[in-house]
Motif scaffolding. Sequence first.
Motif, mmCIF file in Angstrom:
data_model
loop_
_atom_site.group_PDB
_atom_site.id
_atom_site.type_symbol
_atom_site.label_atom_id
_atom_site.label_comp_id
_atom_site.label_asym_id
_atom_site.label_seq_id
_atom_site.Cartn_x
_atom_site.Cartn_y
_atom_site.Cartn_z
ATOM 1 N N THR A 40 49.004 67.483 35.905
ATOM 2 C CA THR A 40 50.088 67.685 34.944
ATOM 3 C C THR A 40 51.396 67.247 35.582
ATOM 4 O OG1 THR A 40 50.324 69.950 35.705
ATOM 5 C CG2 THR A 40 49.039 69.617 33.709
ATOM 6 N N CYS A 42 55.605 65.470 34.552
ATOM 7 C CA CYS A 42 56.595 65.055 33.560
ATOM 8 C C CYS A 42 56.152 63.711 32.992
ATOM 9 C CB CYS A 42 57.962 64.929 34.233
ATOM 10 S SG CYS A 42 59.193 64.120 33.200
ATOM 11 N N ALA A 52 50.877 73.159 31.487
ATOM 12 C CA ALA A 52 51.519 73.671 30.268
ATOM 13 C C ALA A 52 50.422 73.988 29.257
ATOM 14 C CB ALA A 52 52.454 72.616 29.700
ATOM 15 N N ARG A 56 50.719 70.187 24.747
ATOM 16 C CA ARG A 56 52.179 70.056 24.824
ATOM 17 C C ARG A 56 52.542 69.076 25.919
ATOM 18 N NH1 ARG A 56 55.224 75.461 25.524
ATOM 19 N NH2 ARG A 56 56.700 74.145 26.653
ATOM 20 N N ARG A 58 55.069 67.404 28.485
ATOM 21 C CA ARG A 58 56.143 68.050 29.231
ATOM 22 C C ARG A 58 57.141 67.066 29.805
ATOM 23 N NH1 ARG A 58 54.628 73.030 31.703
ATOM 24 N NH2 ARG A 58 56.640 72.868 32.696
#
Length: 231
Positions: A40, A42, A52, A56, A58
């Motif tokens: 995970t 950005c 998250a 979703r 991020r």
Amino acid sequence: MVYNDWRQSGLLRCILCGGGAEPRFGVCEGCARDLLLIETACRTCAMPLPPAPAGRSRQCPSCLSRPPACTATRCAWHYGFPVSQLIQHFKYEGDLAAGHSLATLAAETLADMAGSLDLLIPIPLHWRRYWQRGFNQAQLVAETLGNAWQLPVLTRGLRKCHASERQQSLDKKQRLRNLSGSFAVRAAVEGRRVGLVDDVITTGATMEAAAGALLEAGAAQISAIALARTP
Ligand SMILES: [Zn+2]
Ligand SMILES: [Zn+2]
């Protein structure tokens, strides 16, 4: 560690552990699992983030407050052992087999990107560094990805105009200043969705500077792609 050219030697061995019955792309299944995947991160800058809730997407606080030129960034792994060591061997000791193995694995890991790109452009080296090293590691990664994803690779799409000073001791803002105006676009990129390819992303300043030049030249969208991301 045992390094061998798995494509040429008849005996197929894992470039990391020297064993492995049927290594895929030079790395055995066990070692491939040990590479630290970025699960995970950005979606804009690939900075690793805590998991998250499902579905979703991020963004990190810095990208939310100031959106960068690259609309998406994807890296396959954290820049940690053994990926860091393979990349060092690839870059500084000319171990092209290590680079090819990592790029082939990354092409699989990041395969979902292919559909959102029209072409790939590697981050260029200044000619003087190219001459010292004998190859551009980003170009080899881009060619492997382009081959796997069936995308054209414009190896001379960008030119490094002047040798930038050593970046290692600079923060991102200083790096951006150091790099501003250092890339010239030498390909028709109007309206195209460009995948910018490098071996490692550290602060993202190099990608930002190159993406800025491509957007100025009319590119529709820039995605940054690298093998690994430093924290
Ligand atoms: Zn292995
Ligand atoms: Zn971010």
